[in-house]
Design an enzyme around this catalytic site. Structure first.
Site, PDB file in Angstrom:
ATOM      1  N   ASP A   1     -31.597 -32.282  17.188  1.00 23.41           N
ATOM      2  CA  ASP A   1     -31.337 -30.929  17.654  1.00 23.41           C
ATOM      3  C   ASP A   1     -32.614 -30.293  18.200  1.00 23.41           C
ATOM      4  O   ASP A   1     -33.704 -30.486  17.653  1.00 23.41           O
ATOM      5  CB  ASP A   1     -30.795 -30.093  16.491  1.00 23.41           C
ATOM      6  CG  ASP A   1     -30.281 -28.738  16.941  1.00 23.41           C
ATOM      7  OD1 ASP A   1     -29.505 -28.694  17.900  1.00 23.41           O
ATOM      8  OD2 ASP A   1     -30.668 -27.731  16.319  1.00 23.41           O
TER       9      ASP A   1
ATOM     10  N   GLU B   1     -30.990 -33.650  22.155  1.00 24.98           N
ATOM     11  CA  GLU B   1     -30.299 -32.389  22.505  1.00 24.98           C
ATOM     12  C   GLU B   1     -31.265 -31.595  23.373  1.00 24.98           C
ATOM     13  O   GLU B   1     -32.085 -30.823  22.875  1.00 24.98           O
ATOM     14  CB  GLU B   1     -29.911 -31.641  21.233  1.00 24.98           C
ATOM     15  CG  GLU B   1     -29.016 -30.422  21.478  1.00 24.98           C
ATOM     16  CD  GLU B   1     -29.811 -29.166  21.778  1.00 24.98           C
ATOM     17  OE1 GLU B   1     -29.866 -28.765  22.969  1.00 24.98           O
ATOM     18  OE2 GLU B   1     -30.379 -28.598  20.846  1.00 24.98           O
TER      19      GLU B   1
ATOM     20  N   ASP C   1     -21.679 -24.825  19.296  1.00 23.93           N
ATOM     21  CA  ASP C   1     -22.118 -23.474  19.648  1.00 23.93           C
ATOM     22  C   ASP C   1     -21.298 -22.868  20.784  1.00 23.93           C
ATOM     23  O   ASP C   1     -21.448 -21.676  21.077  1.00 23.93           O
ATOM     24  CB  ASP C   1     -23.592 -23.482  20.063  1.00 23.93           C
ATOM     25  CG  ASP C   1     -24.534 -23.516  18.865  1.00 23.93           C
ATOM     26  OD1 ASP C   1     -24.130 -23.060  17.780  1.00 23.93           O
ATOM     27  OD2 ASP C   1     -25.664 -23.997  19.019  1.00 23.93           O
TER      28      ASP C   1
END
Length: 515
Positions: A311, A358, A412
């Site tokens: 992430d 990511e 998200d």
């Protein structure tokens, strides 16, 4: 969840370099009688659904113990597992609970995750299981437990002590503990280990059960040709065993509070940016130690997963820091991250592990260079492809490289159906019209049109949130960045995954060459 018989599989675990597809679905969203999904029977049924529908990846969110706001990205530990994911049914199967225990744990049906009820249920069942283990375990079980504790001691001992101390300091973060405990004075730690020995042993037992259950699920999925993709947040929570134990590795004041905290500047998701609040690393300290803590962290993660999404990959090139007392993320600044040296250390020590970068957000040439230097697949999100942002064209499928992972949306984002409805409701007619034109869609099944575009792309990996396969609206959204409450609560209806749905998804995967 209705059990679906999977097609015969070669049981070969997939690779990020193969042309395959999968689903994004966190186990907390599974149906079940305990206020939250877990890795019990419904998880095995979902693995069967993946196999039956020709999907080779099951991607999840972080699986650590939950912190503030029930966010899996704010965990009390970068190493431990979330006890809420432990299955009471599997504890009963292994002899640590009996049928009367299970009956007493059942409550009303929960259409959404009820974290308060789930904590009560899982703590009660785990203490019962622990008490039974303490008085009636076999010699083989005790040997298995002791072996686990020895193998995991490098993180488990500190985490178990931290968890016991948190319980005996209710409502307080470790920075608010007595000075001797906050600063980890040896005599104070030794006294705490004596005083709370039973609690510490309980937390060891819980982590043993989590590891056993998760690894059993991983084996089951692997036998059906399904690999698991995990998620490693770049940052850890201030109120975590990691920061308490390794204070020298983080930018902290003498009282333990952060000098600066992590976030991102104003962007697509938030006009004032996102103030995550995580403390930043002292990267020079990590480098001096050969990135040992990170290597241990990733080594632990790969015990549970075949591949891992890193992430906020951008943070390894440059990271955004905000003063520790800031109320928003608007007035921060960028600092250089560890860069290539970090990834060289990973691959030198761990070999060719499978990582997804990511790389969403403001992508600089340096970010692309670092990603491509180590041949890491980046992420492409279709919902970003049709707007007026100058970088939107990067997310159109005809611009993808094969070494990429395409998503219709992420945890998200709104669901695809919710996103499309919002375009119309909010007057984004140009974006909506372009999406319909590009996808050759009439909008009636926009979610399937987006899935088809992802599957047809040249990206090796295509991942779809389960909500999009089901065509669910905004009520099924997993997270709303910048909003503290009401996230991570969506749950799957028990009968939602049907054989016709599996056949449709499998047919599309086969047509697009992903089987």
């Amino acid at each position: 969840m209705k059990k679906i018989k999977p097609k015969k599989q070669t049981a070969k675990v997939p690779s990020l370099q193969e042309r395959v597809s999968g689903l994004l679905f966190h186990p907390t969203s599974l149906p079940g009688p305990y206020a939250i999904g877990d890795v019990g029977p419904a998880a095995y049924a979902f693995a069967d659904f993946l196999a039956a529908s020709g999907q080779r990846w099951w991607q999840v969110l972080p699986i650590g113990p939950l912190g503030k706001g029930n966010s899996p990205y704010l965990s009390f530990s970068a190493f431990a597992g979330n006890y809420l994911l432990i299955s009471p049914e599997l504890l009963a199967r292994d002899g640590w609970l009996d049928s009367s225990d299970l009956a007493s744990l059942h409550g009303p049906s929960h259409e959404k995750v009820d974290y308060e009820a789930a904590r009560d249920i899982k703590q009660r069942c785990l203490w019962r299981a622990f008490d039974r283990f303490a008085i009636a375990s076999s010699a083989a079980s005790r040997r298995g437990f002791e072996s686990f504790c020895r193998q995991e001691a490098f993180w488990l001992e500190d985490y178990a002590l931290f968890s016991a101390l948190r319980y005996h300091h209710p409502g307080k973060e470790w920075v608010e503990w007595e000075t001797e405990l906050r600063e980890r004075h040896p005599k104070a730690l030794a006294a705490a280990r004596r005083d709370w020995a039973r609690d510490i042993q309980f937390h060891r037992f819980v982590q043993w059960q989590f590891a056993r259950q998760w690894k059993a699920l991983r084996r089951y999925a692997s036998q059906r040709g399904v690999g698991l993709i995990g998620d490693v947040p770049i940052f850890v929570s201030l109120d975590s065993a990691d920061v308490w134990v390794h204070q020298n590795l983080f930018k902290l004041r003498p009282n333990g509070k952060p000098e600066v905290v992590a976030g991102v500047p104003p962007d697509y998701f938030s006009a004032t940016g996102q103030l995550w609040g995580n403390p930043h690393y002292r990267w020079e300290a990590h480098q001096r130690q050969g990135y040992r803590w990170w290597l241990e962290r990733l080594g632990q993660t790969f015990r549970f997963f075949e591949a891992v999404r890193i992430d906020h990959f951008i943070g390894f090139v440059r990271y955004y820091e905000v003063p520790g007392n800031a109320l928003t993320a608007e007035n921060g600044s960028y600092r250089p991250g560890p860069g290539a040296a970090f990834f060289k250390a990973i691959f030198r020590r761990m070999g060719p592990v499978q990582l997804i970068a990511e790389d969403l957000g403001k992508i600089t040439p340096e970010v692309k260079t670092l990603r491509d230097q180590f041949h890491l697949p980046g992420m492409k999100v279709l919902q970003f492809a049709f707007g007026s942002d100058p970088e939107a064209c990067e997310y159109l499928p005809h611009h993808y490289p094969p070494n990429a992972a395409v998503y219709t949306g992420t945890h998200d984002n709104d669901t695809t159906a919710g996103w499309f409805h919002h375009l119309e409701a909010s007057g984004h007619e140009k974006e909506r019209a372009f999406a319909l034109q590009y996808l050759h869609s009439d909008g009636r099944e926009i979610h399937w049109d987006m899935i088809r575009a992802a599957f047809q792309s040249v990206a090796n990996t295509a991942i779809v949130p389960l909500q999009d396969v089901l065509g669910l609206g905004s009520d099924a959204r997993m997270n709303r960045p910048g909003i503290a409450k009401g996230n991570w609560e969506w749950r799957l209806r028990p009968a939602a995954l049907t054989p016709p749905l599996a056949r449709r998804l499998r047919a599309l995967a086969r047509t697009c060459g992903r089987i």
